[in-house]
Motif scaffolding. Structure first.
Motif, PDB file in Angstrom:
ATOM      1  N   THR A 127       0.819  -1.214   0.000  1.00  0.00           N
ATOM      2  CA  THR A 127       0.000   0.000   0.000  1.00  0.00           C
ATOM      3  C   THR A 127       0.848   1.258   0.000  1.00  0.00           C
ATOM      4  O   THR A 127       0.325   2.343  -0.144  1.00  0.00           O
ATOM      5  N   ASP A 135       2.397   1.981   2.712  1.00  0.00           N
ATOM      6  CA  ASP A 135       2.489   2.183   4.160  1.00  0.00           C
ATOM      7  C   ASP A 135       3.150   0.933   4.744  1.00  0.00           C
ATOM      8  O   ASP A 135       2.495  -0.074   5.009  1.00  0.00           O
ATOM      9  N   ASP A 157       4.463   0.294   7.597  1.00  0.00           N
ATOM     10  CA  ASP A 157       4.000  -0.093   8.934  1.00  0.00           C
ATOM     11  C   ASP A 157       2.744  -0.952   8.834  1.00  0.00           C
ATOM     12  O   ASP A 157       2.670  -2.032   9.418  1.00  0.00           O
ATOM     13  N   ARG A 158       1.763  -0.477   8.087  1.00  0.00           N
ATOM     14  CA  ARG A 158       0.502  -1.200   7.927  1.00  0.00           C
ATOM     15  C   ARG A 158       0.729  -2.539   7.247  1.00  0.00           C
ATOM     16  O   ARG A 158       0.233  -3.566   7.703  1.00  0.00           O
ATOM     17  N   ASP A 159       1.479  -2.534   6.161  1.00  0.00           N
ATOM     18  CA  ASP A 159       1.704  -3.775   5.410  1.00  0.00           C
ATOM     19  C   ASP A 159       2.395  -4.821   6.282  1.00  0.00           C
ATOM     20  O   ASP A 159       2.037  -5.995   6.255  1.00  0.00           O
ATOM     21  N   LEU A 161       2.317  -5.073   9.610  1.00  0.00           N
ATOM     22  CA  LEU A 161       1.379  -5.565  10.621  1.00  0.00           C
ATOM     23  C   LEU A 161       0.352  -6.509  10.007  1.00  0.00           C
ATOM     24  O   LEU A 161       0.033  -7.554  10.585  1.00  0.00           O
ATOM     25  N   VAL A 162      -0.149  -6.164   8.820  1.00  0.00           N
ATOM     26  CA  VAL A 162      -1.136  -7.016   8.152  1.00  0.00           C
ATOM     27  C   VAL A 162      -0.533  -8.383   7.826  1.00  0.00           C
ATOM     28  O   VAL A 162      -1.206  -9.408   7.973  1.00  0.00           O
ATOM     29  N   TYR A 219      -0.918  -6.112  17.251  1.00  0.00           N
ATOM     30  CA  TYR A 219      -0.885  -5.659  15.853  1.00  0.00           C
ATOM     31  C   TYR A 219      -2.178  -4.929  15.508  1.00  0.00           C
ATOM     32  O   TYR A 219      -2.153  -3.873  14.869  1.00  0.00           O
ATOM     33  N   HIS A 220      -3.304  -5.484  15.950  1.00  0.00           N
ATOM     34  CA  HIS A 220      -4.588  -4.820  15.705  1.00  0.00           C
ATOM     35  C   HIS A 220      -4.626  -3.459  16.392  1.00  0.00           C
ATOM     36  O   HIS A 220      -5.102  -2.475  15.799  1.00  0.00           O
ATOM     37  N   MET A 240      -2.720  -0.938  14.497  1.00  0.00           N
ATOM     38  CA  MET A 240      -3.406  -0.536  13.272  1.00  0.00           C
ATOM     39  C   MET A 240      -4.659   0.289  13.576  1.00  0.00           C
ATOM     40  O   MET A 240      -5.350   0.722  12.659  1.00  0.00           O
ATOM     41  N   GLY A 241      -4.952   0.470  14.864  1.00  0.00           N
ATOM     42  CA  GLY A 241      -6.113   1.260  15.238  1.00  0.00           C
ATOM     43  C   GLY A 241      -7.409   0.492  15.287  1.00  0.00           C
ATOM     44  O   GLY A 241      -8.490   1.054  15.201  1.00  0.00           O
ATOM     45  N   HIS A 242      -7.314  -0.850  15.443  1.00  0.00           N
ATOM     46  CA  HIS A 242      -8.504  -1.700  15.476  1.00  0.00           C
ATOM     47  C   HIS A 242      -8.897  -2.085  16.887  1.00  0.00           C
ATOM     48  O   HIS A 242      -9.361  -3.178  17.126  1.00  0.00           O
TER      49      HIS A 242
END
Length: 96
Positions: free
Chosen positions: A36, A38, A40-42, A44-45, A88-89, A92-94
């Motif tokens: 993406t 990002d 950091d996001r990638d 963690l996903v 991780y969630h 990611m802000g979850h």
């Protein structure tokens, strides 16, 4: 009778390996993430299915392992990996 025990053990080992292969294939497929931009996001996903794979493998060990120490290790892995997935969630802000 010992030959039958050996056959049963082999069948269990083959069943465990087949289940483990399925868990590994599921993990590898889920880790494929389109970048993406990002990092950091990638990261963690991708780590979530990686750790879920460890949970799945550990659950198979709980079901199939013969030694209590191995089963206890599997329990510890499950607890640790679930905690890390929750982190991780969170990152990611979850969640909280």
């Amino acid at each position: 009778l010992p030959a039958l025990v050996g056959v049963a053990a082999q069948q269990e080992a083959h069943a465990f390996q087949a289940d483990n292969d399925i868990a590994m294939a599921r993990m590898m497929a889920a880790m494929h993430v389109e970048p993406t931009g990002d990092v950091d996001r990638d990261f963690l996903v991708m780590m979530i299915p990686h750790h879920q794979g460890a949970i799945d493998m550990s659950e198979l060990a709980l079901k199939n392992a013969g030694r209590d120490e191995v089963k206890e290790l599997a329990r510890k892995i499950i607890a640790a990996q679930k905690s890390e997935i929750a982190e991780y969630h969170r990152l990611m802000g979850h969640g909280n």
